[in-house]
Design a protein around this motif. Sequence first.
Motif, PDB file in Angstrom:
ATOM      1  N   ASP A   1       1.717  -4.051  -1.430  1.00  0.00           N
ATOM      2  CA  ASP A   1       0.033  -4.207  -1.441  1.00  0.00           C
ATOM      3  C   ASP A   1      -0.432  -3.267  -2.125  1.00  0.00           C
ATOM      4  O   ASP A   1       0.379  -2.108  -2.646  1.00  0.00           O
ATOM      5  CB  ASP A   1      -0.240  -3.975   0.115  1.00  0.00           C
ATOM      6  N   PRO A   2      -1.753  -3.053  -2.667  1.00  0.00           N
ATOM      7  CA  PRO A   2      -2.176  -2.229  -3.429  1.00  0.00           C
ATOM      8  C   PRO A   2      -2.202  -0.652  -3.127  1.00  0.00           C
ATOM      9  O   PRO A   2      -2.371  -0.389  -1.754  1.00  0.00           O
ATOM     10  CB  PRO A   2      -3.657  -2.608  -3.761  1.00  0.00           C
ATOM     11  N   ALA A   3      -1.965   0.387  -3.840  1.00  0.00           N
ATOM     12  CA  ALA A   3      -1.814   1.847  -3.627  1.00  0.00           C
ATOM     13  C   ALA A   3      -2.920   2.159  -2.764  1.00  0.00           C
ATOM     14  O   ALA A   3      -2.952   3.083  -1.893  1.00  0.00           O
ATOM     15  CB  ALA A   3      -1.626   2.678  -4.657  1.00  0.00           C
ATOM     16  N   VAL A   4      -4.090   1.939  -3.001  1.00  0.00           N
ATOM     17  CA  VAL A   4      -5.505   2.161  -2.550  1.00  0.00           C
ATOM     18  C   VAL A   4      -5.398   1.898  -0.959  1.00  0.00           C
ATOM     19  O   VAL A   4      -5.703   2.765  -0.008  1.00  0.00           O
ATOM     20  CB  VAL A   4      -6.747   1.905  -3.069  1.00  0.00           C
ATOM     21  N   GLU A   5      -4.714   0.739  -0.330  1.00  0.00           N
ATOM     22  CA  GLU A   5      -4.415   0.550   0.743  1.00  0.00           C
ATOM     23  C   GLU A   5      -3.719   1.420   1.645  1.00  0.00           C
ATOM     24  O   GLU A   5      -3.928   1.589   2.754  1.00  0.00           O
ATOM     25  CB  GLU A   5      -4.195  -0.973   1.106  1.00  0.00           C
ATOM     26  N   CYS A   6      -2.450   1.844   0.839  1.00  0.00           N
ATOM     27  CA  CYS A   6      -1.684   2.793   1.553  1.00  0.00           C
ATOM     28  C   CYS A   6      -2.267   4.041   1.762  1.00  0.00           C
ATOM     29  O   CYS A   6      -2.343   4.586   2.713  1.00  0.00           O
ATOM     30  CB  CYS A   6      -0.637   3.116   0.544  1.00  0.00           C
ATOM     31  N   MET A   7      -3.326   4.353   1.073  1.00  0.00           N
ATOM     32  CA  MET A   7      -4.115   5.852   1.187  1.00  0.00           C
ATOM     33  C   MET A   7      -5.208   5.672   2.130  1.00  0.00           C
ATOM     34  O   MET A   7      -5.416   6.629   2.941  1.00  0.00           O
ATOM     35  CB  MET A   7      -4.756   6.095  -0.138  1.00  0.00           C
TER      36      MET A   7
END
Length: 434
Positions: free
Chosen positions: A209-215
Motif C-alpha cells: 500500500d502507499p507510504a502515506v497510508e502507513c503514516m
Amino acid sequence: MNMNKIYDRIIDIRGNLITVIAKGVKMGELGKIQRKSGQTTLASVLSIDGEKVTLQAFENPRGVSTGDKVVFLGHQMQATGGDALLGRRLNGSGEPIDDGPEIVGEKIDIGKPSFNPVKRVVPHQMVNTNIPMIDVFNCLVKSQKIPIFSIAGEPYNQLLMRIANQTDADIVIIGGMGLRYDDYQAFIDNAERSGSMEKTVMFIHKATDPAVECMLVPDMALACAEQFATKDKDVLVLLTDMTAFADAMKEIMITMDQVPSNRGYPGSLYSDLASRYEKAVDIDGSGSITVISVTTMPGGDVTHPIPDNTGYITEGQFYLHDQRIDPFGSLSRLKQQVIGSVTREDHGDIANAQIRLYAESKKARERQSMGFRLSRWDQKLLEYSYLFEDRMMNLEVNIPVEEALDLGWQTLAECFEPHEVGIKQDLLNKYWPK
C-alpha cells in the motif's frame, strides 16, 4: 473555508507528491485531485512554502497531469468513530477492506493534541496478560505506553495476539503497518479463533500500500481509541511495526528533498513518535488508552534512531530475544505502581529473587561451557535456570499472575533451601511450599 475553490496550477509531480499553487490552505488538509478522465484521487497537504502547496497522494497518481484540478475540502483527514467500527477492518485512509458496508458514525479529526494533563489519572491499575515474563517481572499498567523491541523474525506479532486475546480491555484496536499478507491474515484468524473479533477494530496498511497510508494508521487507531475512551471504555491499542511508520516518513522526506538527520531519518523523528505515544491516558472519571507497539531494530541495533528515540518517550520496553522476553533487557517503569499494592504482598520479593538467581545461573553456565569443575551451588543454579526458562520465560505459558507467583515459589523450593534465596523470613514462613 475554501471548500469550493478549485486550483489548476499543478507545477510538479514527483512520485506520490503533487505540488500546486494555492492560497489559504492548512497543513494536513485534504485535497481531491480531479483528472480529466473523471477519476478522483485523495491527497493530504504535506508542506506549504508560500503559495507552493505539496500534497501526498493516497494512491499512485499515475495519469495525473499538470492540467488537472485540485479541490481543497477544508478539513483534515477524518476517521469514523462509534460502535459500527467493532469487528471491522479498514485501511490507513479509514475505508473498509473487509467487503462490509460503509461505516456510518461520527467524523473525528485525526492527529489532534493529546489529553489535557489535568484530566489524567496517575496509572495505578494492572493489565493482566497471563504471560509470566510480563505479569510477574514487568507488569503492564493501564494507560502505559510501552514498546516491544525486537529483531525481524521474532514472534512479536504472535505476542501481540496473545495479549489481545487475554487482555481484560473492553476494546482492542490493532494498527498494522507494512504487514505482509500472511501477518494480516494471522491477525484476522486469531481474532476469529479467540472469539474477540466483536471487540476488535483493525487499521491495516499492507507492505504494497502507499507510504502515506502507513503514516496515517497510528493516527486513525488512536483517534478512534480516544473516542471510545471518552465513553468510559478501556482501550488497548496494539501498533506493529513503528519502524515501518518511521521508514514511511523517511521515504516521503527523501522524495521532498528535505535534509535528513540521523541515518537518513527526519529531524522531527522524536516528536513524530512522541505525539503518537503520548495519546496513552487514564482519563479522570472515564476510560483509558494503553499503547503497546512493536519496534523492530534494524540489525538488532538498539542504538538505531528509532528504538533510541522510542526509549526516551515510553515507560520501559519488552525486549524480545531468542523467542523469549529477555528479563535483563526488559523494564516497566510503572510496575512499582502495582507490585505489592494491587498484587500480592510477596510479588516484589519473589520476582527479585528469581531474577537475581537467574543472573547468577548465567555465570554457572559460563563456567560449565569453559570446562571448570562445578560446585554444588553451581549445580543448583543450573537446575534452577532450566526450570525458570521453561516455566517463566516460555511464551507458551498462559497462567494468571497469582498462579505464576505460586509457581515461582515452587521452582525455588525444588532447587534451593529457604535460607539460600535471600527472601524475608516472614514471607518464607507464609509462602514457602510445605
